[in-house]
Design an enzyme around this catalytic site. Structure first.
Site, PDB file in Angstrom:
ATOM      1  N   LYS A  82       0.845  -1.206   0.000  1.00 39.98           N
ATOM      2  CA  LYS A  82       0.000   0.000   0.000  1.00 39.98           C
ATOM      3  C   LYS A  82       0.881   1.258   0.000  1.00 39.98           C
ATOM      4  O   LYS A  82       2.092   1.180   0.076  1.00 39.98           O
ATOM      5  CB  LYS A  82      -0.955  -0.009   1.195  1.00 39.98           C
ATOM      6  CG  LYS A  82      -1.689  -1.331   1.413  1.00 39.98           C
ATOM      7  CD  LYS A  82      -2.763  -1.606   0.376  1.00 39.98           C
ATOM      8  CE  LYS A  82      -3.166  -3.067   0.368  1.00 39.98           C
ATOM      9  NZ  LYS A  82      -4.381  -3.416   1.027  1.00 39.98           N
TER      10      LYS A  82
HETATM   11  C1  LIG Z   1      -5.243  -4.378   1.629  1.00 35.96           C
HETATM   12  C2  LIG Z   1      -6.700  -4.276   1.605  1.00 35.96           C
HETATM   13  C3  LIG Z   1      -7.491  -4.677   2.692  1.00 35.96           C
HETATM   14  C4  LIG Z   1      -6.963  -5.387   3.898  1.00 35.96           C
HETATM   15  O1  LIG Z   1      -5.879  -4.831   4.514  1.00 35.96           O
HETATM   16  P1  LIG Z   1      -4.911  -5.741   5.412  1.00 35.96           P
HETATM   17  O2  LIG Z   1      -4.088  -4.706   6.115  1.00 35.96           O
HETATM   18  O3  LIG Z   1      -4.118  -6.577   4.478  1.00 35.96           O
HETATM   19  O4  LIG Z   1      -5.741  -6.533   6.336  1.00 35.96           O
HETATM   20  C5  LIG Z   1      -8.851  -4.488   2.593  1.00 35.96           C
HETATM   21  N1  LIG Z   1      -9.429  -3.957   1.514  1.00 35.96           N
HETATM   22  C6  LIG Z   1      -8.700  -3.587   0.443  1.00 35.96           C
HETATM   23  C7  LIG Z   1      -9.407  -2.991  -0.733  1.00 35.96           C
HETATM   24  C8  LIG Z   1      -7.319  -3.744   0.442  1.00 35.96           C
HETATM   25  O5  LIG Z   1      -6.613  -3.390  -0.637  1.00 35.96           O
END
Ligand SMILES: *Cc1c(COP(=O)(O)O)cnc(C)c1O
Length: 386
Positions: free
Chosen positions: A193
C-alpha cells in the site's frame, strides 16, 4: 537492464529504520505515546476529526462493523471487485453480503450498481454500503451517500488504495479519509500500500461516539469508568486485541511524513505510463478514471483485450515475468469465491466479470526508476506483438 520489477513495493529509507530503532529503545513496545502520535498526524493529514490505529486493514473493517452495531439480520452491500476483507468483515459480525456490480472500465461501484444491489437486498435491512476506491480512483461518494441514506444505511469507505487521493465534489476537494460522506474510512499499511508498517491499519471518522466505540473494541472492549480507582476497568462489550505496536506506529509516522513525496512520484510515473500506453489503445487501455477523481494511484491497472490480441492473460503474465516484470490481478470477483457461492449462489454481475476478464496490474511504486514505465510498456508491446 535493472532487476525484477514487482507490481508494488514498499519504500523504506534510513530514517524509517532509525525511527524504528529509536522506538525499540523506548519504554513501550506496544500502546505507548507513539500510537496516539501516529493517529494525530494521520487525522490531520486526511482532514478527519478522529483516527484509530489498528493492527491491520481487515481489523479496521471489523471494528467499523462492530462500532456501527451491524449484526445478524443486517445486510452490507459490497462491490464484487475488491479484496476479500471488504466482504468478510460483514460476515464476521453475522451480517449478510449483497454484492454490487462495478463499472467494467473503472472497476468502481457506481450509483446504478448500488441501485441494483439495493433492489436485490429487497425487504432486508441494509445497514452499510462499502464503496472501495479501487486502484486509488475515488467513487461517486455524494451520490452513493444519498442513496445509502435513503435506504437507511451508512457508507464505510474501504480506502486502502486511495491514501493521498481526493474527490472534487461540489467545488470542494475532499481528501480520501475526511469522511465527509461516510461514517468511517479504512486504511491499510500492508507493504504494497501507499505507506508501509508491515501490518497495520487506520480508521478515520468524524463521529466522536463511533470513534470511542471503535477504540474500546480495539482493546477487548475495556473502558475505564470516570472517577473509578486507577486499576478499575470494565468490559461492557466484547472486543478484541486489535492493537498496533508502538514500534510500527513509529514507522508509520516516519512514512506519513513522506506521503506527499510518494504521491508525487506515483503521479509522475502514472503520467509517464499514460503517455506510453496511449498508442496501444484500444487493445490496451488504462482503467478509466472518473471526472471528479484526483487519484494518487496505488495500482496501475490496464485493461487488455486478450482475445483481440489472440493471446491469454496467463501467457502475457508468463511472458512479462520472463522479461523481469511482475504483474497481479485485482481482483478475482469476490462473489465468485467458493465460500460466497456456497452461501448465496452465483450472482449475475456482468460488469465485475468483464473487468476481471481484462484487468492486469503493472508495476507502480515510488522506488521505480524514471525509465521503468518504458521498460514495462515496451515488454508489454513486444508480448502482444504490437
Ligand atoms: C489491503 C486491503 C485490505 C486489507 O488490509 P490488510 O491490512 O491486508 O488486512 C482491505 N481492503 C482492500 C481494498 C485492500 O486493498
Amino acid at each position: 537492464m535493472s532487476g525484477f520489477l514487482p507490481y508494488g513495493r514498499q519504500t523504506i529509507e534510513d530514517d524509517d529504520i532509525a525511527a524504528v530503532a529509536q522506538a525499540l529503545r523506548a519504554d513501550f513496545l506496544t500502546t505507548g505515546p507513539t500510537v496516539e502520535a501516529f493517529e494525530t498526524a494521520f487525522k490531520q493529514k486526511v482532514g478527519a476529526q478522529h483516527a484509530i490505529a489498528v493492527s491491520n486493514g481487515t481489523a479496521t473493517l471489523h471494528l467499523a462493523m462492530m462500532a456501527l452495531g451491524v449484526g445478524e439480520g443486517d445486510v452490507c452491500i459490497v462491490p464484487s471487485v475488491t479484496f476479500l476483507a471488504t466482504a468478510n468483515c460483514a460476515r464476521y459480525v453475522g451480517a449478510e453480503v449483497v454484492f454490487a456490480d462495478v463499472d467494467p472500465d473503472s472497476g468502481l461501484m457506481t450509483p446504478a450498481a448500488l441501485a441494483d444491489a439495493l433492489a436485490r437486498a429487497g425487504e432486508r435491512r441494509v445497514r452499510a454500503v462499502l464503496p472501495v476506491h479501487l486502484r486509488g480512483d475515488v467513487c461517486d461518494l455524494p451520490a452513493l451517500k444519498a442513496m445509502a441514506s435513503a435506504a437507511g444505511a451508512v457508507l464505510v469507505e474501504d480506502a486502502p488504495h486511495a491514501l493521498g487521493s481526493a474527490g472534487a465534489f461540489g467545488n470542494e476537494a475532499h481528501p480520501v479519509g475526511d469522511c465527509a460522506y461516510s461514517s468511517f474510512a479504512s486504511f491499510s499499511f500492508h507493504p504494497v500500500k501507499t505507506l508501509a508498517t508491515g501490518e497495520g491499519g487506520m480508521l478515520t471518522t468524524n463521529d466522536a461516539a463511533l470513534a470511542a466505540k471503535a477504540r474500546s473494541l480495539r482493546g477487548h472492549g475495556m473502558v475505564r469508568p470516570a472517577g473509578a480507582e486507577p486499576w478499575v476497568y470494565e468490559m461492557p462489550e466484547l472486543g478484541f486485541n486489535y492493537r498496533i505496536p508502538d514500534v510500527l506506529c513509529a514507522l508509520g509516522i516516519s512514512q506519513l511524513a513522506k506521503l506527499d513525496r510518494f504521491v508525487e512520484r506515483r503521479r509522475a510515473l502514472t503520467a509517464r505510463y499514460q503517455a506510453l500506453l496511449e498508442p496501444m489503445s484500444p487493445l490496451v487501455r488504462l482503467a478509466a478514471s472518473p471526472s471528479w477523481s484526483d487519484p494518487a494511484l496505488h495500482l496501475l491497472t490496464v485493461l487488455i483485450d486478450f482475445e483481440a490480441a489472440m493471446t491469454t492473460r496467463a501467457a502475457v503474465v508468463e511472458s512479462l515475468k520472463a522479461q523481469g516484470i511482475g504483474t497481479q490481478v485485482h481482483y478475482i470477483p469476490v462473489h465468485r469465491q467458493p465460500y460466497y457461492v456456497n452461501r448465496y449462489g452465483l450472482a449475475d454481475l456482468p460488469g465485475a466479470d468483464a473487468w476481471y476478464g481484462r484487468c492486469l496490474t503493472l508495476p507502480l511504486y515510488p522506488g521505480m526508476d524514471d525509465g521503468d514505465p518504458e521498460r514495462v510498456v515496451e515488454a508489454l508491446a513486444r508480448t502482444l506483438g504490437l
